[in-house]
Design a protein around this motif. Structure first.
Motif, PDB file in Angstrom:
ATOM      1  N   ALA A  93      93.839  27.385 -12.955  1.00  8.08           N
ATOM      2  CA  ALA A  93      92.477  27.606 -12.470  1.00  8.08           C
ATOM      3  C   ALA A  93      91.765  26.276 -12.255  1.00  8.08           C
ATOM      4  CB  ALA A  93      91.706  28.470 -13.456  1.00  8.08           C
ATOM      5  N   VAL A  94      91.425  26.013 -11.009  1.00  7.38           N
ATOM      6  CA  VAL A  94      90.651  24.829 -10.638  1.00  7.38           C
ATOM      7  C   VAL A  94      89.704  25.236  -9.518  1.00  7.38           C
ATOM      8  CG1 VAL A  94      92.454  23.158 -11.286  1.00  7.38           C
ATOM      9  CG2 VAL A  94      92.347  24.007  -8.944  1.00  7.38           C
ATOM     10  N   PRO A  95      88.610  24.497  -9.304  1.00  5.68           N
ATOM     11  CA  PRO A  95      87.726  24.819  -8.188  1.00  5.68           C
ATOM     12  C   PRO A  95      88.488  24.742  -6.860  1.00  5.68           C
ATOM     13  CG  PRO A  95      86.693  23.234  -9.670  1.00  5.68           C
ATOM     14  CD  PRO A  95      88.129  23.375 -10.104  1.00  5.68           C
ATOM     15  N   ALA A  96      88.092  25.570  -5.923  1.00  9.70           N
ATOM     16  CA  ALA A  96      88.781  25.642  -4.626  1.00  9.70           C
ATOM     17  C   ALA A  96      88.915  24.282  -3.961  1.00  9.70           C
ATOM     18  CB  ALA A  96      88.052  26.613  -3.696  1.00  9.70           C
ATOM     19  N   GLU A  97      87.877  23.471  -4.055  1.00 10.51           N
ATOM     20  CA  GLU A  97      87.919  22.160  -3.380  1.00 10.51           C
ATOM     21  C   GLU A  97      88.928  21.201  -4.013  1.00 10.51           C
ATOM     22  OE1 GLU A  97      84.467  22.527  -6.170  1.00 10.51           O
ATOM     23  OE2 GLU A  97      85.029  23.609  -4.366  1.00 10.51           O
ATOM     24  N   LYS A  98      89.418  21.508  -5.204  1.00 12.24           N
ATOM     25  CA  LYS A  98      90.428  20.674  -5.881  1.00 12.24           C
ATOM     26  C   LYS A  98      91.821  21.311  -5.867  1.00 12.24           C
ATOM     27  CE  LYS A  98      87.697  17.603  -8.201  1.00 12.24           C
ATOM     28  NZ  LYS A  98      87.779  16.211  -7.944  1.00 12.24           N
ATOM     29  N   ALA A  99      91.938  22.541  -5.373  1.00  9.62           N
ATOM     30  CA  ALA A  99      93.186  23.304  -5.483  1.00  9.62           C
ATOM     31  C   ALA A  99      94.350  22.657  -4.732  1.00  9.62           C
ATOM     32  CB  ALA A  99      92.979  24.735  -5.007  1.00  9.62           C
ATOM     33  N   LEU A 100      94.148  22.263  -3.502  1.00 10.36           N
ATOM     34  CA  LEU A 100      95.239  21.673  -2.725  1.00 10.36           C
ATOM     35  C   LEU A 100      95.697  20.356  -3.344  1.00 10.36           C
ATOM     36  CD1 LEU A 100      97.149  21.794  -0.340  1.00 10.36           C
ATOM     37  CD2 LEU A 100      95.365  20.728   1.056  1.00 10.36           C
ATOM     38  N   GLU A 101      94.756  19.521  -3.720  1.00  8.56           N
ATOM     39  CA  GLU A 101      95.083  18.245  -4.357  1.00  8.56           C
ATOM     40  C   GLU A 101      95.848  18.471  -5.673  1.00  8.56           C
ATOM     41  OE1 GLU A 101      92.602  14.706  -6.616  1.00  8.56           O
ATOM     42  OE2 GLU A 101      91.595  15.874  -5.068  1.00  8.56           O
ATOM     43  N   THR A 102      95.408  19.448  -6.455  1.00  7.59           N
ATOM     44  CA  THR A 102      96.065  19.758  -7.723  1.00  7.59           C
ATOM     45  C   THR A 102      97.479  20.267  -7.497  1.00  7.59           C
ATOM     46  OG1 THR A 102      93.946  20.269  -8.761  1.00  7.59           O
ATOM     47  CG2 THR A 102      95.916  21.156  -9.827  1.00  7.59           C
ATOM     48  N   ALA A 103      97.639  21.217  -6.577  1.00 12.25           N
ATOM     49  CA  ALA A 103      98.962  21.780  -6.287  1.00 12.25           C
ATOM     50  C   ALA A 103      99.905  20.695  -5.773  1.00 12.25           C
ATOM     51  CB  ALA A 103      98.845  22.910  -5.275  1.00 12.25           C
ATOM     52  N   HIS A 104      99.413  19.844  -4.904  1.00 11.52           N
ATOM     53  CA  HIS A 104     100.238  18.766  -4.342  1.00 11.52           C
ATOM     54  C   HIS A 104     100.661  17.786  -5.436  1.00 11.52           C
ATOM     55  CE1 HIS A 104     100.853  14.935  -2.029  1.00 11.52           C
ATOM     56  NE2 HIS A 104     101.674  15.769  -1.411  1.00 11.52           N
ATOM     57  N   GLY A 105      99.733  17.421  -6.289  1.00 10.43           N
ATOM     58  CA  GLY A 105     100.050  16.494  -7.374  1.00 10.43           C
ATOM     59  C   GLY A 105     101.082  17.063  -8.340  1.00 10.43           C
ATOM     60  N   GLU A 106     100.942  18.341  -8.680  1.00  7.24           N
ATOM     61  CA  GLU A 106     101.903  18.968  -9.593  1.00  7.24           C
ATOM     62  C   GLU A 106     103.269  19.080  -8.946  1.00  7.24           C
ATOM     63  OE1 GLU A 106     100.220  22.597 -11.073  1.00  7.24           O
ATOM     64  OE2 GLU A 106      98.620  21.541 -12.123  1.00  7.24           O
ATOM     65  N   ALA A 107     103.315  19.379  -7.662  1.00  2.39           N
ATOM     66  CA  ALA A 107     104.610  19.468  -6.965  1.00  2.39           C
ATOM     67  C   ALA A 107     105.287  18.102  -6.932  1.00  2.39           C
ATOM     68  CB  ALA A 107     104.392  19.984  -5.548  1.00  2.39           C
ATOM     69  N   ARG A 108     104.533  17.055  -6.684  1.00  2.27           N
ATOM     70  CA  ARG A 108     105.119  15.700  -6.675  1.00  2.27           C
ATOM     71  C   ARG A 108     105.678  15.330  -8.047  1.00  2.27           C
ATOM     72  NH1 ARG A 108     104.206  12.087  -2.574  1.00  2.27           N
ATOM     73  NH2 ARG A 108     104.201  10.392  -4.097  1.00  2.27           N
ATOM     74  N   GLN A 109     104.966  15.704  -9.112  1.00  3.75           N
ATOM     75  CA  GLN A 109     105.453  15.397 -10.464  1.00  3.75           C
ATOM     76  C   GLN A 109     106.774  16.102 -10.746  1.00  3.75           C
ATOM     77  OE1 GLN A 109     102.155  16.506 -12.978  1.00  3.75           O
ATOM     78  NE2 GLN A 109     101.554  14.377 -13.257  1.00  3.75           N
ATOM     79  N   ARG A 110     106.894  17.337 -10.307  1.00  4.31           N
ATOM     80  CA  ARG A 110     108.119  18.091 -10.565  1.00  4.31           C
ATOM     81  C   ARG A 110     109.316  17.551  -9.797  1.00  4.31           C
ATOM     82  NH1 ARG A 110     105.461  23.874 -10.227  1.00  4.31           N
ATOM     83  NH2 ARG A 110     104.389  23.815 -12.211  1.00  4.31           N
ATOM     84  N   LEU A 111     109.048  16.939  -8.676  1.00  9.22           N
ATOM     85  CA  LEU A 111     110.131  16.414  -7.854  1.00  9.22           C
ATOM     86  C   LEU A 111     110.611  15.040  -8.305  1.00  9.22           C
ATOM     87  CD1 LEU A 111     108.903  17.556  -4.339  1.00  9.22           C
ATOM     88  CD2 LEU A 111     110.814  18.478  -5.656  1.00  9.22           C
ATOM     89  N   THR A 112     109.855  14.404  -9.202  1.00  7.38           N
ATOM     90  CA  THR A 112     110.272  13.066  -9.657  1.00  7.38           C
ATOM     91  C   THR A 112     110.986  13.135 -10.983  1.00  7.38           C
ATOM     92  OG1 THR A 112     108.117  12.695 -10.680  1.00  7.38           O
ATOM     93  CG2 THR A 112     108.443  11.878  -8.450  1.00  7.38           C
TER      94      THR A 112
END
Length: 112
Positions: A93-112
């Motif tokens: 749960a994050v504010p809508a304006e932070k959702a894409l940035e949050t999802a992208h950051g978490e995906a990058r962490q999982r790929l490294t």
């Protein structure tokens, strides 16, 4: 040698998927989010959605009054229920304006 099913499942397990939602995500968008989440194929990031699972039909009663009647009910094969009235609850749960940035950051962490 692994069969096709094992190869496909192995590839699917490596896919990092997120689905971004907001308080205005509704109906078909909610269906995608709920289904991917229920099947463990994506993490939902953002806000709880509006909660419109049942398709409806509108019937005019007067010039200024319309009645909306549910015409079907969505039932998820995994959960046996749906998101009507409660919305899809995000995994993160994050504010809508932070959702894409949050999802992208978490995906990058999982790929490294």
């Amino acid at each position: 040698m692994p069969g096709n099913t094992e190869i496909i499942n192995s590839a699917l397990d490596r896919i990092v998927a997120g689905y971004v939602t907001s308080a205005t995500t509704f109906s078909g968008g909610e269906d995608v989010a709920y289904t991917l989440q229920a099947h463990g194929r994506a993490e939902v990031v953002g806000e709880t959605t509006r909660g419109g699972a049942h398709p409806t039909a509108r019937y005019p009663v007067t010039e200024h009054l319309t009645v909306t009647v549910p015409t079907a009910r969505t039932i998820n094969a995994v959960t046996g229920t749906n998101w009507e009235g409660v919305g899809v609850q995000p995994d993160r749960a994050v504010p809508a304006e932070k959702a894409l940035e949050t999802a992208h950051g978490e995906a990058r962490q999982r790929l490294t």
